[in-house]
Design a protein around this motif. Structure first.
Motif, PDB file in Angstrom:
ATOM      1  N   GLN A   2       6.676   8.859   1.937  1.00 22.85           N
ATOM      2  CA  GLN A   2       5.767   7.483   1.880  1.00 22.85           C
ATOM      3  C   GLN A   2       5.337   7.638   3.028  1.00 22.85           C
ATOM      4  O   GLN A   2       5.916   6.977   4.326  1.00 22.85           O
ATOM      5  CB  GLN A   2       6.826   7.043   0.813  1.00 22.85           C
ATOM      6  CG  GLN A   2       7.306   6.790  -0.743  1.00 22.85           C
ATOM      7  CD  GLN A   2       6.186   7.040  -1.294  1.00 22.85           C
ATOM      8  OE1 GLN A   2       5.333   6.346  -1.665  1.00 22.85           O
ATOM      9  NE2 GLN A   2       6.173   8.271  -1.750  1.00 22.85           N
ATOM     10  N   ASP A   3       4.267   7.286   2.958  1.00 21.09           N
ATOM     11  CA  ASP A   3       3.445   6.686   4.009  1.00 21.09           C
ATOM     12  C   ASP A   3       3.689   4.814   4.802  1.00 21.09           C
ATOM     13  O   ASP A   3       2.861   4.573   5.496  1.00 21.09           O
ATOM     14  CB  ASP A   3       2.190   6.435   3.497  1.00 21.09           C
ATOM     15  CG  ASP A   3       1.363   5.920   2.354  1.00 21.09           C
ATOM     16  OD1 ASP A   3       1.531   5.211   2.094  1.00 21.09           O
ATOM     17  OD2 ASP A   3       0.231   6.409   2.046  1.00 21.09           O
ATOM     18  N   TYR A   4       4.226   4.636   3.153  1.00 20.56           N
ATOM     19  CA  TYR A   4       4.636   2.795   3.913  1.00 20.56           C
ATOM     20  C   TYR A   4       6.262   2.815   4.352  1.00 20.56           C
ATOM     21  O   TYR A   4       6.884   3.228   3.945  1.00 20.56           O
ATOM     22  CB  TYR A   4       4.537   1.946   2.165  1.00 20.56           C
ATOM     23  CG  TYR A   4       4.949   0.834   2.748  1.00 20.56           C
ATOM     24  CD1 TYR A   4       4.229  -0.063   3.328  1.00 20.56           C
ATOM     25  CD2 TYR A   4       6.536   0.047   2.436  1.00 20.56           C
ATOM     26  CE1 TYR A   4       4.465  -1.772   3.920  1.00 20.56           C
ATOM     27  CE2 TYR A   4       7.246  -0.993   3.289  1.00 20.56           C
ATOM     28  CZ  TYR A   4       5.816  -1.483   3.153  1.00 20.56           C
ATOM     29  OH  TYR A   4       5.927  -3.198   3.573  1.00 20.56           O
ATOM     30  N   SER A   5       5.716   2.726   5.830  1.00 23.47           N
ATOM     31  CA  SER A   5       7.229   2.973   6.583  1.00 23.47           C
ATOM     32  C   SER A   5       8.701   1.969   6.369  1.00 23.47           C
ATOM     33  O   SER A   5       9.980   2.541   6.634  1.00 23.47           O
ATOM     34  CB  SER A   5       7.242   3.263   7.802  1.00 23.47           C
ATOM     35  OG  SER A   5       6.463   2.357   8.061  1.00 23.47           O
ATOM     36  N   ASN A   6       7.995   0.779   5.879  1.00 21.63           N
ATOM     37  CA  ASN A   6       9.211  -0.756   6.088  1.00 21.63           C
ATOM     38  C   ASN A   6      10.189  -0.316   4.538  1.00 21.63           C
ATOM     39  O   ASN A   6       9.993  -1.718   4.116  1.00 21.63           O
ATOM     40  CB  ASN A   6       8.561  -1.815   6.273  1.00 21.63           C
ATOM     41  CG  ASN A   6       9.419  -2.710   6.466  1.00 21.63           C
ATOM     42  OD1 ASN A   6      10.918  -2.686   7.046  1.00 21.63           O
ATOM     43  ND2 ASN A   6       8.912  -3.808   6.752  1.00 21.63           N
ATOM     44  N   TRP A   7      10.687   0.526   4.259  1.00 20.46           N
ATOM     45  CA  TRP A   7      11.554   0.445   2.499  1.00 20.46           C
ATOM     46  C   TRP A   7      13.056   0.913   3.496  1.00 20.46           C
ATOM     47  O   TRP A   7      13.359   1.131   4.622  1.00 20.46           O
ATOM     48  CB  TRP A   7      11.161   1.375   1.929  1.00 20.46           C
ATOM     49  CG  TRP A   7      10.681   2.906   2.649  1.00 20.46           C
ATOM     50  CD1 TRP A   7      10.409   3.839   3.513  1.00 20.46           C
ATOM     51  CD2 TRP A   7      12.131   4.027   2.405  1.00 20.46           C
ATOM     52  NE1 TRP A   7      10.238   4.457   3.612  1.00 20.46           N
ATOM     53  CE2 TRP A   7      11.951   4.770   2.621  1.00 20.46           C
ATOM     54  CE3 TRP A   7      13.807   3.850   1.777  1.00 20.46           C
ATOM     55  CZ2 TRP A   7      12.756   6.208   3.548  1.00 20.46           C
ATOM     56  CZ3 TRP A   7      14.471   4.772   2.095  1.00 20.46           C
ATOM     57  CH2 TRP A   7      13.755   6.562   2.588  1.00 20.46           C
ATOM     58  N   ASP A  73       1.621   7.666  -1.136  1.00 17.46           N
ATOM     59  CA  ASP A  73       1.333   6.600  -1.180  1.00 17.46           C
ATOM     60  C   ASP A  73       1.990   5.177  -2.075  1.00 17.46           C
ATOM     61  O   ASP A  73       1.649   4.569  -3.095  1.00 17.46           O
ATOM     62  CB  ASP A  73      -0.067   5.974  -1.266  1.00 17.46           C
ATOM     63  CG  ASP A  73      -1.025   6.602  -2.202  1.00 17.46           C
ATOM     64  OD1 ASP A  73       0.333   7.241  -3.277  1.00 17.46           O
ATOM     65  OD2 ASP A  73      -1.880   6.605  -2.975  1.00 17.46           O
ATOM     66  N   PHE A  75       4.819   3.581  -2.564  1.00 16.54           N
ATOM     67  CA  PHE A  75       5.267   2.546  -1.761  1.00 16.54           C
ATOM     68  C   PHE A  75       3.761   0.900  -1.516  1.00 16.54           C
ATOM     69  O   PHE A  75       4.372   0.102  -1.396  1.00 16.54           O
ATOM     70  CB  PHE A  75       6.319   2.498  -0.961  1.00 16.54           C
ATOM     71  CG  PHE A  75       7.940   2.734  -1.271  1.00 16.54           C
ATOM     72  CD1 PHE A  75       7.778   2.787  -3.046  1.00 16.54           C
ATOM     73  CD2 PHE A  75       8.725   3.003  -0.477  1.00 16.54           C
ATOM     74  CE1 PHE A  75       8.800   3.665  -2.864  1.00 16.54           C
ATOM     75  CE2 PHE A  75       9.363   3.875  -0.146  1.00 16.54           C
ATOM     76  CZ  PHE A  75       9.607   3.907  -1.652  1.00 16.54           C
ATOM     77  N   SER A  76       3.167   2.152  -0.514  1.00 19.44           N
ATOM     78  CA  SER A  76       2.045   1.031   0.024  1.00 19.44           C
ATOM     79  C   SER A  76       0.842   1.051  -0.928  1.00 19.44           C
ATOM     80  O   SER A  76       0.450  -0.759  -1.265  1.00 19.44           O
ATOM     81  CB  SER A  76       1.308   2.419   1.256  1.00 19.44           C
ATOM     82  OG  SER A  76       0.811   2.989   0.641  1.00 19.44           O
ATOM     83  N   THR A  77       1.202   1.759  -2.278  1.00 13.26           N
ATOM     84  CA  THR A  77      -0.567   1.336  -3.477  1.00 13.26           C
ATOM     85  C   THR A  77       0.633   0.160  -3.871  1.00 13.26           C
ATOM     86  O   THR A  77      -0.448  -1.468  -4.525  1.00 13.26           O
ATOM     87  CB  THR A  77      -0.119   2.031  -4.088  1.00 13.26           C
ATOM     88  OG1 THR A  77      -0.813   3.086  -3.621  1.00 13.26           O
ATOM     89  CG2 THR A  77      -1.116   1.931  -5.449  1.00 13.26           C
ATOM     90  N   MET A  79       2.846  -1.980  -2.432  1.00  6.83           N
ATOM     91  CA  MET A  79       2.904  -3.007  -1.462  1.00  6.83           C
ATOM     92  C   MET A  79       1.609  -4.504  -1.175  1.00  6.83           C
ATOM     93  O   MET A  79       1.733  -5.540  -0.960  1.00  6.83           O
ATOM     94  CB  MET A  79       3.773  -3.045  -0.273  1.00  6.83           C
ATOM     95  CG  MET A  79       4.812  -2.788  -0.145  1.00  6.83           C
ATOM     96  SD  MET A  79       6.034  -3.985  -1.254  1.00  6.83           S
ATOM     97  CE  MET A  79       5.252  -4.838   0.371  1.00  6.83           C
ATOM     98  N   GLN A  80       0.904  -2.902  -1.749  1.00  7.99           N
ATOM     99  CA  GLN A  80      -0.720  -4.058  -1.705  1.00  7.99           C
ATOM    100  C   GLN A  80      -0.922  -5.073  -2.429  1.00  7.99           C
ATOM    101  O   GLN A  80      -2.046  -6.482  -1.764  1.00  7.99           O
ATOM    102  CB  GLN A  80      -2.074  -3.066  -1.590  1.00  7.99           C
ATOM    103  CG  GLN A  80      -3.245  -3.386  -1.311  1.00  7.99           C
ATOM    104  CD  GLN A  80      -4.763  -2.290  -0.995  1.00  7.99           C
ATOM    105  OE1 GLN A  80      -3.831  -0.916  -1.412  1.00  7.99           O
ATOM    106  NE2 GLN A  80      -5.742  -2.784  -1.024  1.00  7.99           N
TER     107      GLN A  80
END
Length: 229
Positions: A2-7, A73, A75-77, A79-80
């Motif tokens: 995932q491009d969101y790393s804080n997981w 994307d 997670f990032s989607t 979280m946004q």
């Protein structure tokens, strides 16, 4: 990836009888994975509640072990939207349905809940299995009801929409694998429908509603599906 790393990944083993421990060992050195073992089989709702309680983040999401995410994307989607809209307690999207080998067999979009309406009043079901939610809201409503055998997701979603807004991402970010042993599909679907009706009755009591059509719509949907088949 995932491009969101804080997981982080919280894995709760509900006294699994298979070789799951061998899979856990492959990620045991990765600090993002936290694994908990129930000393006896305590059920799905108990395990989800434990996972949420043990998590460190403000937003959680439930991923069934036989399903997969689509793209990098997801997670990032999610979280946004949580960051943009603090009043939103739950975010969901559409999904794909696949066979046991992850071959896509159907696209199933999600649906918006109309302004001024609710999940109950829609008399249908717009939410697909992968949902992200704010941890505080989940805990504030008491989490999943551990006495329920099935349809605990319906129950928690009704409770969450009572304390905040829910948001539909108009895209497909999830693959639900058709597992013959699923607790809600195939031969178990009528049992899940009965428990969904129970969740509806509970929501009606909390909201002070007395409308038979709200209570019976899961059964009516199931009967309609059977007739069409």
């Amino acid at each position: 990836m995932q491009d969101y790393s804080n997981w982080e990944a919280i894995i709760v083993d509900d006294k699994s009888p298979d070789n799951s421990i061998e899979i856990y060992e492959k990620v045991s050195n990765d600090s993002r994975f936290h694994i908990f073992f129930n000393d006896e089989n305590k059920g799905y709702a108990y395990s989800v509640n434990l996972g949420v309680e043990m998590s460190h983040g403000e937003v959680c999401a439930r991923l069934d072990p036989d399903d997969v995410l689509v793209g990098t994307d997801v997670f990032s989607t999610h979280m946004q939207k949580h960051l943009e809209m603090p009043e939103v307690v739950m975010v969901y999207s559409g999904m794909y349905r696949s066979d046991e080998n992850l071959k896509i067999i159907q696209e199933i979009p999600g649906m918006d809940v109309p302004e001024g309406s609710s999940l109950l009043e829609m008399r249908t079901w717009p939410i697909r299995p992968f949902v992200s939610f704010k941890k505080k809201a989940f805990l504030d409503v008491g989490g999943m009801e551990e006495t329920m055998r099935r349809a605990v997701d319906y129950d928690i979603y009704y409770k969450l929409e009572e304390v905040g807004k829910i948001f539909h991402l108009n895209c497909l970010l999830y693959v639900q694998r058709c597992n013959p042993h699923s607790a809600s599909l195939n031969d178990n679907s009528y049992k899940a429908t009965a428990w969904h009706t129970y969740a509806c009755v509970k929501a009606m009591k909390r909201r002070g509603l007395m409308d038979e059509s709200l209570m019976l719509f899961p059964i009516e949907i199931k009967l309609r599906e059977s007739y069409l088949k």
